[in-house]
Motif scaffolding. Structure first.
Motif, mmCIF file in Angstrom:
data_model
loop_
_atom_site.group_PDB
_atom_site.id
_atom_site.type_symbol
_atom_site.label_atom_id
_atom_site.label_comp_id
_atom_site.label_asym_id
_atom_site.label_seq_id
_atom_site.Cartn_x
_atom_site.Cartn_y
_atom_site.Cartn_z
ATOM 1 N N ALA A 176 0.831 -1.210 0.000
ATOM 2 C CA ALA A 176 0.000 0.000 0.000
ATOM 3 C C ALA A 176 0.864 1.258 0.000
ATOM 4 O O ALA A 176 0.483 2.275 -0.591
ATOM 5 C CB ALA A 176 -0.941 -0.016 1.198
ATOM 6 N N LYS A 177 2.008 1.205 0.658
ATOM 7 C CA LYS A 177 2.890 2.373 0.731
ATOM 8 C C LYS A 177 3.486 2.734 -0.624
ATOM 9 O O LYS A 177 3.903 3.872 -0.848
ATOM 10 C CB LYS A 177 4.019 2.112 1.724
ATOM 11 C CG LYS A 177 3.580 2.067 3.192
ATOM 12 C CD LYS A 177 4.777 1.805 4.095
ATOM 13 C CE LYS A 177 4.374 1.735 5.549
ATOM 14 N NZ LYS A 177 5.534 1.430 6.430
ATOM 15 N N VAL A 178 3.546 1.763 -1.530
ATOM 16 C CA VAL A 178 4.149 2.002 -2.837
ATOM 17 C C VAL A 178 3.337 3.005 -3.648
ATOM 18 O O VAL A 178 3.877 3.820 -4.404
ATOM 19 C CB VAL A 178 4.283 0.670 -3.614
ATOM 20 C CG1 VAL A 178 4.739 0.913 -5.042
ATOM 21 C CG2 VAL A 178 5.250 -0.268 -2.896
ATOM 22 N N GLY A 179 2.007 2.978 -3.457
ATOM 23 C CA GLY A 179 1.143 3.873 -4.213
ATOM 24 C C GLY A 179 1.243 3.599 -5.705
ATOM 25 O O GLY A 179 1.274 2.444 -6.136
ATOM 26 N N VAL A 203 -2.375 -8.492 -0.522
ATOM 27 C CA VAL A 203 -1.812 -7.427 -1.343
ATOM 28 C C VAL A 203 -2.806 -6.980 -2.399
ATOM 29 O O VAL A 203 -2.974 -5.778 -2.652
ATOM 30 C CB VAL A 203 -0.494 -7.884 -1.986
ATOM 31 C CG1 VAL A 203 -0.012 -6.865 -3.018
ATOM 32 C CG2 VAL A 203 0.571 -8.105 -0.923
ATOM 33 N N ARG A 204 -3.492 -7.928 -3.018
ATOM 34 C CA ARG A 204 -4.482 -7.575 -4.043
ATOM 35 C C ARG A 204 -5.577 -6.673 -3.463
ATOM 36 O O ARG A 204 -6.109 -5.801 -4.171
ATOM 37 C CB ARG A 204 -5.085 -8.849 -4.649
ATOM 38 C CG ARG A 204 -6.241 -8.634 -5.595
ATOM 39 C CD ARG A 204 -5.925 -7.628 -6.699
ATOM 40 N NE ARG A 204 -5.043 -8.179 -7.706
ATOM 41 C CZ ARG A 204 -4.168 -7.463 -8.391
ATOM 42 N NH1 ARG A 204 -4.014 -6.183 -8.137
ATOM 43 N NH2 ARG A 204 -3.401 -8.020 -9.315
ATOM 44 N N ALA A 205 -5.874 -6.813 -2.194
ATOM 45 C CA ALA A 205 -6.928 -6.003 -1.578
ATOM 46 C C ALA A 205 -6.548 -4.533 -1.451
ATOM 47 O O ALA A 205 -7.425 -3.679 -1.278
ATOM 48 C CB ALA A 205 -7.274 -6.561 -0.195
ATOM 49 N N VAL A 206 -5.241 -4.218 -1.549
ATOM 50 C CA VAL A 206 -4.813 -2.833 -1.356
ATOM 51 C C VAL A 206 -4.253 -2.196 -2.625
ATOM 52 O O VAL A 206 -3.854 -1.022 -2.601
ATOM 53 C CB VAL A 206 -3.758 -2.729 -0.234
ATOM 54 C CG1 VAL A 206 -4.316 -3.257 1.082
ATOM 55 C CG2 VAL A 206 -2.473 -3.462 -0.606
ATOM 56 N N THR A 207 -4.194 -2.944 -3.728
ATOM 57 C CA THR A 207 -3.638 -2.379 -4.960
ATOM 58 C C THR A 207 -4.259 -3.018 -6.189
ATOM 59 O O THR A 207 -4.630 -4.205 -6.170
ATOM 60 C CB THR A 207 -2.114 -2.558 -5.023
ATOM 61 O OG1 THR A 207 -1.614 -1.980 -6.238
ATOM 62 C CG2 THR A 207 -1.717 -4.029 -4.995
ATOM 63 N N LEU A 208 -4.354 -2.240 -7.240
ATOM 64 C CA LEU A 208 -4.805 -2.743 -8.537
ATOM 65 C C LEU A 208 -3.630 -2.987 -9.482
ATOM 66 O O LEU A 208 -3.828 -3.381 -10.631
ATOM 67 C CB LEU A 208 -5.769 -1.741 -9.176
ATOM 68 C CG LEU A 208 -7.080 -1.496 -8.423
ATOM 69 C CD1 LEU A 208 -7.900 -0.418 -9.131
ATOM 70 C CD2 LEU A 208 -7.882 -2.784 -8.303
#
Length: 372
Positions: A176-179, A203-208
């Motif tokens: 998530a921190k990667v943005g 991880v999939r839950a926080v990024t597309l």
């Protein structure tokens, strides 16, 4: 710019057993060109990571690499190799290799094939450092960046950013921190705790962002056959080295996502067998011995109809710059090694819109940073 060995304090250097060899005077069959004798110098440098890096078989806070300088007259070529413990290589053994075989470079730095033939086929990180220094030297002699000397495009695919192995929630927090700074994420798996799919799901839950996974040989066939369909549902693009080296033919036929081989694929000789067991290969300069061999492997893979990934170890910008020169040949790029460091002592590779862009300056286009 300061001398190339003048790295900042966080790049603690170890000038161990430096050995300088003066080789034969270089003369070219080109009108008006006469080159001075060549000096070869090698050393060990210690790179400090910004955070502890964890994969299935090891963790690290610092990494030792070998750096090579090939000098003649006013021109100097630099190269770096990151020895891989998995293949019984170390910074010390790489340094010893350069020292022992420096005379084998001969008197013509353009004769890369002959130099490769003369050097013993071992200590591939050391060979890679020598190869990179020679390419850097060639670019400086011609006034061109290496990618232009090779006739390649400058821009390759976006690099992935590695999310090192941890608990599912921890990996999700770091992702998530990667943005949107990185356009692709590569997740390290293989904890052997039954939670690898949960790691990817978290991880999939926080990024597309597109996801890729690297197991570093730590699944069994049954684990792979169970996990891969679930990873396909989560949109994972490919899985890197799910099984121990030497296995996997059945998995290629059954996997719903492409399988790329890393630990199985060292040099050109391995590409054909990898094509029988996987959908693609991961080329690393430190494994294959440098740019020259990497080019052969990429073209062979294309001829065999499989994908090409360009990977790296934890390296400074000097090592990443060499790989970035050939990134345009590849489908996937994982060149984040220098971005994992507390401070990169060899700036010059520019991170632009997710792409590790090689310099348009002569040679590899990197230089030692000024002292902190």
């Amino acid at each position: 710019m300061v001398a190339a060995w003048d790295a900042p304090g966080r790049n603690r250097t170890c000038d161990l057993a430096l050995r300088r060899r003066t080789l034969y005077p270089l003369s070219y069959r080109r009108e008006g060109i006469s080159l001075a004798p060549v000096d070869v110098t090698a050393r060990i440098a210690t790179l400090e990571l910004a955070e502890t890096f964890v994969i299935s078989r090891e963790s690290a806070d610092t990494v030792d690499v070998v750096q090579v300088e090939i000098r003649h007259g006013r021109q100097v070529g630099y190269g770096e190799g990151a020895p891989i413990e998995r293949y019984d290589e170390s910074a010390e053994s790489a340094l010893a290799y350069v020292e022992e075989h420096a005379d084998l470079l001969g008197d013509d730095p353009w004769a890369l094939d002959r130099i490769e033939e003369r050097l013993p086929r071992e200590e591939f990180a050391a060979r890679s450092a020598i190869d990179a220094a020679l390419h850097d030297l060639q670019g400086k002699l011609t006034g061109l960046p290496v990618w232009r000397v090779l006739g390649l495009d400058r821009v390759g695919p976006p690099t992935s950013w590695t999310i090192w192995l941890g608990d599912p929630d921890d990996m999700a927090r770091r992702a998530a921190k990667v943005g949107d700074r990185f356009l692709r994420l590569k997740l390290k798996l293989g904890a052997r705790d039954g939670l690898d799919v949960e790691r990817v799901r978290a991880v999939r839950a926080v990024t597309l962002a597109p996801l890729q996974v690297d197991v570093n040989e730590y699944w069994t066939l049954d684990e792979a056959l169970d996990a891969l369909p679930q990873l396909a549902e989560l949109g994972v693009e490919y899985c890197e080295q799910p099984l121990p080296a030497g296995s996997g033919r059945e998995l290629k036929e059954k996997s719903p996502i492409p399988i790329y081989l890393d630990e199985d694929c060292h040099t050109l000789e391995d590409v054909a067998s990898c094509a029988e067991r996987a959908h693609g290969i991961n080329i690393k300069l430190a494994k294959c011995g440098g740019i020259r061999e990497a080019l052969r492997m990429a073209h062979a893979a294309r001829a065999l109809g499989i994908g090409v990934m360009l990977g790296c170890m934890i390296e400074s910008g000097l090592g990443i710059a060499a790989a970035a020169q050939i990134a345009s040949l590849c489908d996937h790029v994982d060149l984040d090694g220098n971005l994992l460091l507390a401070q990169d002592p060899w700036p010059g590779v520019t991170f632009v819109d997710g792409v590790q862009l090689p310099s348009d300056e002569p040679g590899l286009g990197v230089g030692a940073a000024a002292r902190a």
